[in-house]
Design an enzyme around this catalytic site. Sequence first.
Site, short mmCIF file in Angstrom:
data_model
loop_
_atom_site.label_atom_id
_atom_site.label_comp_id
_atom_site.label_asym_id
_atom_site.label_seq_id
_atom_site.Cartn_x
_atom_site.Cartn_y
_atom_site.Cartn_z
N SER A 74 0.80 -1.24 0.00
CA SER A 74 0.00 0.00 0.00
C SER A 74 0.83 1.28 0.00
CB SER A 74 -0.93 0.02 1.21
OG SER A 74 -2.05 -0.78 0.95
N LYS A 77 0.68 3.29 -3.10
CA LYS A 77 -0.53 4.05 -3.44
C LYS A 77 -0.30 5.56 -3.36
CE LYS A 77 -3.57 0.41 -1.61
NZ LYS A 77 -4.35 0.02 -0.40
N TYR A 202 -2.35 -2.35 -10.83
CA TYR A 202 -2.41 -2.27 -9.36
C TYR A 202 -1.52 -3.34 -8.70
CZ TYR A 202 -4.29 -2.67 -4.63
OH TYR A 202 -4.40 -2.76 -3.26
N TYR A 254 -4.31 3.36 7.54
CA TYR A 254 -5.62 2.71 7.47
C TYR A 254 -6.54 3.28 8.56
CZ TYR A 254 -2.35 -0.67 5.36
OH TYR A 254 -1.35 -1.27 4.66
N VAL A 272 1.19 -3.89 3.81
CA VAL A 272 1.04 -5.18 4.51
C VAL A 272 2.29 -6.05 4.49
CG1 VAL A 272 -1.46 -5.51 4.49
CG2 VAL A 272 -0.11 -6.24 2.52
#
Length: 318
Positions: A74, A77, A202, A254, A272
């Site tokens: 992540s 991103k 992605y 998150y 993660v």
Amino acid sequence: MTSAHQYSNEWDKLNQQLPKWLEQSREQYVNGKVASYIPELSKAPINALGIHMIDSYGNHITAGETKLTFTMQSISKVFTLLLALMDNGKDVVFDKVGMEPTGDSFNSMLKLELVQPGIPFNPLINAGAIAISSLIAGGSPEEKSERVLQFFRKLSFNDTLTYDKAVYHSEAESADLNRSMAYFLKDNGVLKGNVDDVLDVYFRHCSILTTSSDLARMALVLAYDGTDPITGISLVPRQYVQIAKTFMVTCGMYNASGEFAIEVGLPAKSGVAGGILTMVPGKYGIGIVGPALNAKGNSIAGVHLLTTMSREMDWSIF
Ligand code: GLN
């Protein structure tokens, strides 16, 4: 402003204390778990913890397992968001994703159906990042992925950055939830084009292989608003870095972003695989790896270490 004298005291203190703080934080791994929903990630060493810091003169401080390689997940991103903003501008991007935290886990689909018009709440949850992947310029998924990789190489000043093929395949084979999300987004008119192509972009950017040193280098560019302080090269427009850093504060950890803002108070993004990219704005870029995750999916020892560092060094931006 920090004077040169204060600065050198701070750097000296970090140099002296960091190994001790790191070993204290490492013990937290016993309360965490390595991610296993992407099977390949479960091979990571659960008790590893490493940190790499860089300042604007190119000085480094490291402690722990800084040689460990891991995938960005992540953390990527943040940078695909920057590239999508540079490719399309703010209006096009925020037509497809919102600006608000969800309070739900990173892979939740709940609010997509609950809240109209059904666009992902923000670009750092999976649904939002998948929508962002579809906005990367390029004639084919290969070309889009190549542009992403080149952008990441530029920001990390590391031309050897590449994908971990095993993690990429492992995620692609086990991504039923992300796949269903992408189809839902397509039905809602958020995604255009072929769903598999969008997901391929992605999965690839999530599986870019990195080290805490790469993360620190990329974070340094963000810490200086898009202009690398070591080379003076301008890499990302300041207004887009501001957007990315704000998302890092509100959504970067998150649904633990509020607690992290209180306990640490720095813009950060976790993945993660156990990475955390963070910064002390105007001062340092920081990369951390600690594969044992807490219940929210953040590196348990990494968060502990940053909590200690921020408290001891008085780093909170709030
Ligand atoms: N590739 C991961 C996924 O889509 C990224 C999630 C994360 O790092 N939180 O599930």
